[in-house]
Design a protein around this motif. Structure first.
Motif, mmCIF file in Angstrom:
data_model
loop_
_atom_site.group_PDB
_atom_site.id
_atom_site.type_symbol
_atom_site.label_atom_id
_atom_site.label_comp_id
_atom_site.label_asym_id
_atom_site.label_seq_id
_atom_site.Cartn_x
_atom_site.Cartn_y
_atom_site.Cartn_z
ATOM 1 N N PHE A 1 0.834 -1.205 0.000
ATOM 2 C CA PHE A 1 0.000 0.000 0.000
ATOM 3 C C PHE A 1 0.870 1.257 0.000
ATOM 4 C CE2 PHE A 1 -1.614 3.220 3.078
ATOM 5 C CZ PHE A 1 -2.553 3.822 2.251
ATOM 6 N N LEU A 2 1.881 1.292 0.889
ATOM 7 C CA LEU A 2 2.758 2.459 0.971
ATOM 8 C C LEU A 2 3.554 2.636 -0.319
ATOM 9 C CD1 LEU A 2 4.151 2.134 4.617
ATOM 10 C CD2 LEU A 2 2.482 3.798 3.770
ATOM 11 N N ALA A 3 4.035 1.512 -0.896
ATOM 12 C CA ALA A 3 4.846 1.597 -2.114
ATOM 13 C C ALA A 3 4.034 2.161 -3.271
ATOM 14 C CB ALA A 3 5.392 0.209 -2.469
ATOM 15 N N VAL A 4 2.807 1.660 -3.465
ATOM 16 C CA VAL A 4 1.969 2.150 -4.562
ATOM 17 C C VAL A 4 1.604 3.617 -4.331
ATOM 18 C CG1 VAL A 4 -0.242 1.879 -5.755
ATOM 19 C CG2 VAL A 4 1.067 -0.139 -5.077
ATOM 20 N N ARG A 5 1.225 3.921 -3.089
ATOM 21 C CA ARG A 5 0.836 5.296 -2.755
ATOM 22 C C ARG A 5 1.948 6.286 -3.053
ATOM 23 N NH1 ARG A 5 0.332 7.419 3.508
ATOM 24 N NH2 ARG A 5 0.308 9.650 3.020
ATOM 25 N N PHE A 6 3.145 6.023 -2.538
ATOM 26 C CA PHE A 6 4.230 6.996 -2.681
ATOM 27 C C PHE A 6 4.844 6.975 -4.081
ATOM 28 C CE2 PHE A 6 4.273 6.750 2.056
ATOM 29 C CZ PHE A 6 3.983 8.089 2.273
ATOM 30 N N ALA A 7 4.779 5.835 -4.777
ATOM 31 C CA ALA A 7 5.269 5.799 -6.160
ATOM 32 C C ALA A 7 4.406 6.692 -7.050
ATOM 33 C CB ALA A 7 5.269 4.360 -6.677
ATOM 34 N N ILE A 8 3.083 6.630 -6.872
ATOM 35 C CA ILE A 8 2.183 7.502 -7.640
ATOM 36 C C ILE A 8 2.457 8.967 -7.307
ATOM 37 C CG2 ILE A 8 -0.221 8.204 -7.949
ATOM 38 C CD1 ILE A 8 -0.980 5.254 -7.481
ATOM 39 N N ALA A 9 2.579 9.259 -6.009
ATOM 40 C CA ALA A 9 2.841 10.640 -5.591
ATOM 41 C C ALA A 9 4.155 11.153 -6.166
ATOM 42 C CB ALA A 9 2.871 10.717 -4.062
ATOM 43 N N ALA A 10 5.199 10.309 -6.139
ATOM 44 C CA ALA A 10 6.511 10.718 -6.659
ATOM 45 C C ALA A 10 6.448 10.971 -8.165
ATOM 46 C CB ALA A 10 7.551 9.644 -6.340
ATOM 47 N N LEU A 11 5.744 10.091 -8.894
ATOM 48 C CA LEU A 11 5.647 10.244 -10.346
ATOM 49 C C LEU A 11 4.927 11.540 -10.712
ATOM 50 C CD1 LEU A 11 6.073 9.063 -13.170
ATOM 51 C CD2 LEU A 11 3.904 7.843 -12.911
ATOM 52 N N VAL A 12 3.817 11.813 -10.038
ATOM 53 C CA VAL A 12 3.054 13.029 -10.314
ATOM 54 C C VAL A 12 3.885 14.270 -9.989
ATOM 55 C CG1 VAL A 12 1.058 14.399 -9.581
ATOM 56 C CG2 VAL A 12 0.794 11.952 -10.044
ATOM 57 N N MET A 13 4.562 14.255 -8.830
ATOM 58 C CA MET A 13 5.362 15.423 -8.437
ATOM 59 C C MET A 13 6.535 15.638 -9.381
ATOM 60 S SD MET A 13 5.304 15.384 -4.277
ATOM 61 C CE MET A 13 5.738 17.114 -4.125
ATOM 62 N N LEU A 14 7.145 14.556 -9.839
ATOM 63 C CA LEU A 14 8.273 14.690 -10.757
ATOM 64 C C LEU A 14 7.819 15.264 -12.095
ATOM 65 C CD1 LEU A 14 11.289 14.227 -10.873
ATOM 66 C CD2 LEU A 14 10.851 11.924 -11.755
ATOM 67 N N LEU A 15 6.644 14.837 -12.568
ATOM 68 C CA LEU A 15 6.114 15.370 -13.822
ATOM 69 C C LEU A 15 5.765 16.853 -13.694
ATOM 70 C CD1 LEU A 15 3.791 12.424 -14.950
ATOM 71 C CD2 LEU A 15 5.945 13.151 -16.016
ATOM 72 N N LEU A 16 5.192 17.229 -12.562
ATOM 73 C CA LEU A 16 4.764 18.620 -12.367
ATOM 74 C C LEU A 16 5.922 19.556 -12.051
ATOM 75 C CD1 LEU A 16 1.491 18.173 -10.259
ATOM 76 C CD2 LEU A 16 1.664 18.827 -12.668
ATOM 77 N N PHE A 17 6.915 19.045 -11.312
ATOM 78 C CA PHE A 17 7.951 19.925 -10.765
ATOM 79 C C PHE A 17 9.353 19.539 -11.231
ATOM 80 C CE2 PHE A 17 4.684 19.726 -7.221
ATOM 81 C CZ PHE A 17 4.007 20.858 -7.659
#
Length: 302
Positions: free
Chosen positions: A41-57
């Motif tokens: 759960f933590l891995a999927v959650r933070f992987a999605i968050a990291a991918l979105v943040m990297l694309l945006l920022f």
């Protein structure tokens, strides 16, 4: 109100909004981790968050110097390790005990700030810490024995305190986007490593996906961005005390959703935490008498 006081007030309100979001997630997390492993759960959650943040920022990340990137990675590793220890401990103890033990970062933060940064703490700060701890105990505890789960959760609280102190010391105005994204990448990597060798299992159904996406984008990426920005304007101990309102919001959501009843412990415990926050809100008006270095003064190179 001066410009600097307005920014301080906005940073405090931002942290309050962030802890309100965290407080809203307890029911979602409890449901999801009953149907998929915690590390996954933590891995999927933070992987999605990291991918979105990297694309945006991506551009803000590239504008960071090597030193700030290294600091962001270190802060992310510390936070990610804290997440894993907290959830491991939660599997062994009651959620209420976990909430209290995790909230002990409010005690560890001023101690670490004194030891690592040599910051002086006035009596009003320690009074606020004492009130917060008493409030957490009333909200969370109803008899407790100290076992492995408690020790693991206390270790996670120490890591969260270290993250709060480090973020308050290293966060720079104008770098919140880049530093948040770097931290999130490190958190995702730590959590993904915890799922080795099989790799993360994906959420099993639509409701689980909704919860994971909410946790990733709102309670993950959004909260990290807000915390990083707010801590570029607030001292670490002040931030930690404001963040102890999380169990107050969690209790309020539990009552509103009908999963808990409003009792005297909830009212008194929440009142003590809010009183502690009120004390730290008075600190800017006390000027030099606050006994703690302002956020700007704490940002010297190490």
């Amino acid at each position: 109100m001066t410009a600097s006081r307005r920014i301080t007030a906005l940073a405090t309100l931002g942290l309050l909004a962030m802890t309100a979001v965290w407080g809203s997630t307890f029911v979602l997390i409890k449901d999801v981790v009953a149907r998929m492993p915690v590390a996954d759960f933590l891995a999927v959650r933070f992987a999605i968050a990291a991918l979105v943040m990297l694309l945006l920022f991506a551009r803000p990340v590239l504008r960071l110097g090597r030193r700030q990137v290294a600091r962001g990675l270190l802060l992310g590793v510390v936070y990610g390790a804290g997440q894993l220890l907290q959830t491991w401990g939660l599997s062994l103890i009651a959620p209420s005990v976990s909430g209290f033990a995790t909230g002990m970062y409010v005690v560890f933060t001023p101690i670490l700030a004194m030891l690592l940064l040599r910051q002086r703490m006035a009596g009003v700060v320690w009074l606020a810490v004492l009130l917060s701890t008493a409030g957490l105990a009333l909200l969370s505890l109803n008899g407790v024995s100290v076992d492995l789960g408690v020790w693991l959760t206390l270790a996670s609280a120490a890591l969260y305190a270290l993250h709060i102190v480090g973020l308050g010391h290293w966060s720079r105005k104008g770098e919140a986007f880049g530093l948040s994204a770097v931290q999130m990448m490190a958190i995702a990597l730590v959590c993904l490593l915890a799922t080795a060798p099989h790799g993360p299992m994906l959420p099993p159904d639509h409701s689980a996906w909704f919860a994971v996406l909410y946790m990733a984008l709102i309670a993950g990426a959004g909260a990290m961005l807000m915390q990083t920005w707010a801590q570029s304007h607030l001292p670490a101990t002040r931030a930690a005390i404001v963040m102890t309102t999380e169990p107050v919001f969690a209790a309020a959501f539990a009552v509103a959703l009908g999963s808990d009843m409003l009792g005297w412990r909830m009212v008194v415990g929440g009142g003590l935490i809010l009183a502690a926050m009120y004390l730290v809100e008075l600190m800017p008006r006390r000027g030099e008498g606050s006994g703690e270095l302002p956020a700007e003064a704490a940002h010297h190179e190490v």
